[in-house]
Design a protein around this motif. Sequence first.
Motif, PDB file in Angstrom:
ATOM      1  N   GLU A 198       0.831  -1.200   0.000  1.00 30.46           N
ATOM      2  CA  GLU A 198       0.000   0.000   0.000  1.00 30.46           C
ATOM      3  C   GLU A 198       0.869   1.255   0.000  1.00 30.46           C
ATOM      4  OE1 GLU A 198      -3.948   1.662   2.285  1.00 30.46           O
ATOM      5  OE2 GLU A 198      -2.573   0.372   3.408  1.00 30.46           O
ATOM      6  N   PHE A 199       1.938   1.238   0.804  1.00 30.28           N
ATOM      7  CA  PHE A 199       2.877   2.353   0.844  1.00 30.28           C
ATOM      8  C   PHE A 199       3.492   2.610  -0.531  1.00 30.28           C
ATOM      9  CE2 PHE A 199       7.439   3.443   1.254  1.00 30.28           C
ATOM     10  CZ  PHE A 199       7.318   4.741   1.735  1.00 30.28           C
ATOM     11  N   LYS A 200       3.754   1.540  -1.272  1.00 36.27           N
ATOM     12  CA  LYS A 200       4.343   1.658  -2.616  1.00 36.27           C
ATOM     13  C   LYS A 200       3.306   2.030  -3.677  1.00 36.27           C
ATOM     14  CE  LYS A 200       8.735   0.832  -2.236  1.00 36.27           C
ATOM     15  NZ  LYS A 200       9.745   1.690  -2.821  1.00 36.27           N
ATOM     16  N   GLY A 201       2.025   2.096  -3.281  1.00 35.22           N
ATOM     17  CA  GLY A 201       0.988   2.531  -4.207  1.00 35.22           C
ATOM     18  C   GLY A 201       0.364   1.431  -5.041  1.00 35.22           C
ATOM     19  N   LEU A 202       0.544   0.183  -4.658  1.00 37.38           N
ATOM     20  CA  LEU A 202      -0.071  -0.905  -5.406  1.00 37.38           C
ATOM     21  C   LEU A 202      -1.577  -0.907  -5.199  1.00 37.38           C
ATOM     22  CD1 LEU A 202       2.528  -2.211  -6.363  1.00 37.38           C
ATOM     23  CD2 LEU A 202       1.757  -4.327  -5.343  1.00 37.38           C
TER      24      LEU A 202
ATOM     25  N   LEU B  92       9.009 -11.261 -11.150  1.00 38.10           N
ATOM     26  CA  LEU B  92      10.248 -10.678 -10.640  1.00 38.10           C
ATOM     27  C   LEU B  92      10.599  -9.368 -11.340  1.00 38.10           C
ATOM     28  CD1 LEU B  92      12.247 -13.982 -10.184  1.00 38.10           C
ATOM     29  CD2 LEU B  92      11.542 -12.424  -8.356  1.00 38.10           C
ATOM     30  N   LEU B  93      10.368  -9.295 -12.641  1.00 41.68           N
ATOM     31  CA  LEU B  93      10.653  -8.044 -13.357  1.00 41.68           C
ATOM     32  C   LEU B  93       9.688  -6.936 -12.957  1.00 41.68           C
ATOM     33  CD1 LEU B  93      11.583  -9.329 -16.917  1.00 41.68           C
ATOM     34  CD2 LEU B  93      13.091  -8.232 -15.242  1.00 41.68           C
ATOM     35  N   VAL B  94       8.410  -7.270 -12.874  1.00 42.52           N
ATOM     36  CA  VAL B  94       7.417  -6.260 -12.502  1.00 42.52           C
ATOM     37  C   VAL B  94       7.647  -5.774 -11.079  1.00 42.52           C
ATOM     38  CG1 VAL B  94       4.960  -5.882 -12.041  1.00 42.52           C
ATOM     39  CG2 VAL B  94       5.682  -6.979 -14.175  1.00 42.52           C
TER      40      VAL B  94
ATOM     41  N   MET C  89       8.173  -2.266  -6.884  1.00 42.13           N
ATOM     42  CA  MET C  89       8.360  -2.337  -5.429  1.00 42.13           C
ATOM     43  C   MET C  89       9.740  -1.873  -4.968  1.00 42.13           C
ATOM     44  SD  MET C  89       5.451  -3.304  -4.387  1.00 42.13           S
ATOM     45  CE  MET C  89       5.761  -3.692  -2.682  1.00 42.13           C
ATOM     46  N   HIS C  90      10.708  -1.911  -5.831  1.00 45.24           N
ATOM     47  CA  HIS C  90      12.083  -1.610  -5.421  1.00 45.24           C
ATOM     48  C   HIS C  90      12.686  -0.494  -6.264  1.00 45.24           C
ATOM     49  CE1 HIS C  90      11.599  -5.044  -2.895  1.00 45.24           C
ATOM     50  NE2 HIS C  90      11.393  -5.838  -3.939  1.00 45.24           N
TER      51      HIS C  90
ATOM     52  N   SER D  33      17.456  -5.248  -3.301  1.00 44.35           N
ATOM     53  CA  SER D  33      16.245  -6.012  -3.626  1.00 44.35           C
ATOM     54  C   SER D  33      15.934  -5.961  -5.123  1.00 44.35           C
ATOM     55  CB  SER D  33      15.058  -5.478  -2.824  1.00 44.35           C
ATOM     56  OG  SER D  33      15.248  -5.719  -1.451  1.00 44.35           O
ATOM     57  N   PHE D  34      16.111  -4.794  -5.728  1.00 44.18           N
ATOM     58  CA  PHE D  34      15.907  -4.637  -7.166  1.00 44.18           C
ATOM     59  C   PHE D  34      16.834  -5.584  -7.939  1.00 44.18           C
ATOM     60  CE2 PHE D  34      17.222  -2.764 -11.204  1.00 44.18           C
ATOM     61  CZ  PHE D  34      16.016  -2.487 -11.820  1.00 44.18           C
TER      62      PHE D  34
END
Length: 149
Positions: A51-55, A93-95, A100-101, A118-119
């Motif tokens: 949620e913090f990342k805007g998903l 993993l790419l998305v 997210m990272h 993480s990225f």
Amino acid sequence: MLAEFTTLPLQLDAPLAGELFLIGRILFGATLAFMGLNHFMDLDTMAGYAEFKGLPAPRFSVVASGLVLVLGGLGIVVGAFPVVAAGALAAFLLVSAVTMHDFWSIDDPEEKQSEMTSFLKNVYGAGAAVALLAVGGTAWPYALGLGLF
């Protein structure tokens, strides 16, 4: 004069090649399956981060991504539906690396380094998944051999 490039079918007939391929599958797939289990064991925290990342639909996104990781990882380990498993893992993993990272948008040096790590883990994991996807249509040693292709 340039050499001509040809492709050969996947051959794992060298000594221990099949066993090493199985070990690689276990290391890769089991790690991702374990990461997927963490999505369920720490659902509230992960949903809060999403949620913090805007998903959109953060709780659903965490559950769905956990399923992709668990099922995809186990598919790689046991050699079941390898094209679907590897393709789903590569896409996820790419998305997630980009969404997210996003280390490039962070100012705090420690947080930026953590997100970059993480990225990069997601990117090299996607690379491994793409490599497995490339050989997903061939017979894997020590595999269930179930598949759509």
